[in-house]
Scaffold this motif. Structure first.
Motif: not given
Length: 422
Positions: A295-323
């Protein structure tokens, strides 16, 4: 040269502002300022296209104040001086200053006394967090308001208004739009009205009329002009919610491949905000104590994705989804709070026990409040048996551990130990 549709549709008064009800709705702060004609300088911050300039324009229109717009990054101190001179002549000027986070010190020092005197009502606009990016000197002389992305309903209202407005919109053109296209214009820009209106105007001007002389804007046209695919071609608009539902259920069901598939569909449709919000819900609703670190890692991944935007944001989001998909699952937290709130909603609340009531005031002891309270830190193991729930529900048990992860197994063991100690 004709100005863009988004520019032409800017509100002329506070009643025309779409969304932002927390600021311009009945009895809310900016409406109060306008109605009382007591404007104060402010900073509006939020994502692009969400209405910062529109609010400034509406404030000026509603108060009949002179309105000027400058950019802190590109306009000079001389430009600010011209605005101040105009304010001295007219009595007051509302100045919209875009990119206020880039205001340098000489311009800032020039503006400060005029903000204090009220000669210039500054409305600073920024996409940056003003508590970090704007100098304390400016912050201390302004009120700070967050402008939020428009909801889908707000977007639909604004798009329909632009379609029918015969003065500033497309109302004089023979343009029709099917429901799927309307929903796509409303959803795909993630609350950015400016982007949707400019894409709408492109669609209206670039689509050939049919044999009846009508420009028909279909979903395919909307996709091309927005450069974003819809989730599916769906007559009733349900597919948007179906894919979100399938996304959460696939993670809950631990199917990592299906989870990634639905993540891809949502991201391909530009649904970054939807994905981020849904992952936060999933982390605490479906995984929870099964893997709290996820859950804590998901919060970090979401913050990273919002900062990066798309398309790069897909990478931390994929990490969170797999996790999350491969984590042990538990819904004990949501079950516990829902059970507790269920009791409250049914009237099973009861009075707070006297020994738990506030005792930090004169006369509390005479009322028996806090008198018999046992301070847990004063006891061995920092725990002592005493009643905390109201008498009427003193035997209620809401948290029922799900033993799928080591952390929750440890919580269950601690709960059993404490229960036996009562």
């Amino acid at each position: 040269m004709k100005k863009p549709l988004a520019y032409r549709m800017r509100p002329k008064n506070i009643d025309e502002v779409v969304g932002q009800r927390h600021l311009v709705g009945p009895n809310k702060i900016i409406r109060r300022m306008v109605e009382a004609k007591m404007l104060s300088s402010m900073i509006l911050y939020g994502p692009p296209g969400t209405g910062k300039t529109s609010i400034a324009s509406a404030i000026s229109g509603s108060t009949k104040s002179a309105f000027r717009q400058l950019n802190a990054a590109t306009d000079t101190k001389k430009d600010l001086q011209i605005v101040v001179e105009e304010a001295k002549f007219s009595g007051q000027v509302v100045l919209l200053l875009d990119e206020i986070h880039r205001l340098d010190k000489p311009k800032q020092d020039f503006l400060l006394p005029h903000l204090e005197s009220g000669l210039v009502i500054l409305i600073g606009a920024t996409t940056e967090n003003p508590y970090i990016s704007i100098s304390p000197a400016i912050r201390s002389r302004t009120q700070i308001f967050e402008v939020k992305p428009l909801s889908i309903d707000d977007m639909v209202i604004a798009i329909k208004r632009a379609m029918t407005d015969e003065v500033n919109g497309l109302g004089t053109m023979a343009v029709e739009m099917d429901d799927n296209a309307l929903l796509h214009f409303a959803r795909s820009s993630m609350g950015d009205l400016r982007g949707s209106l400019n894409a709408l105007e492109l669609a209206a001007l670039s689509t050939p009329a049919n044999e009846d002389g009508v420009v028909m804007i279909s979903l395919e046209v909307a996709e091309e002009c927005l450069q974003r695919k819809a989730l599916v071609h769906d007559k009733n608009g349900d597919a948007h919610y179906d894919v979100i539902s399938a996304f959460q259920k696939s993670i809950r069901g631990s199917d990592v491949d299906a989870s990634l598939h639905y993540l891809g569909r949502l991201l391909e449709a530009g649904e970054l905000i939807v994905v981020c919000r849904r992952l936060l819900v999933i982390a605490y609703e479906d995984i929870s104590f099964g893997n709290p670190a996820a859950a804590a890692r998901t919060v970090s991944a979401v913050q990273a994705a919002e900062k990066l935007g798309l398309p790069e944001g897909r990478i931390p989001l994929a990490h969170a989804v797999i996790d999350l998909a491969l984590s042990p699952k538990s819904n004990s937290a949501i079950e516990a709070i829902d059970a507790a709130m269920g009791d409250i909603q049914e009237g099973n609340a009861g009075e707070v026990p006297a020994h738990l009531k506030d005792s930090h005031y004169k006369g509390a002891e005479a009322l028996g409040r806090g008198v018999s309270y046992k301070f847990p830190h004063a006891y061995e193991g920092h725990w002592v048996a005493q009643q905390y729930l109201p008498d009427s529900i003193k035997n209620a048990h809401y948290f029922k551990p799900v033993l799928t992860g080591k952390y929750e197994q440890a919580l269950a063991g601690q709960l059993e130990k404490l229960t036996k100690g009562k």
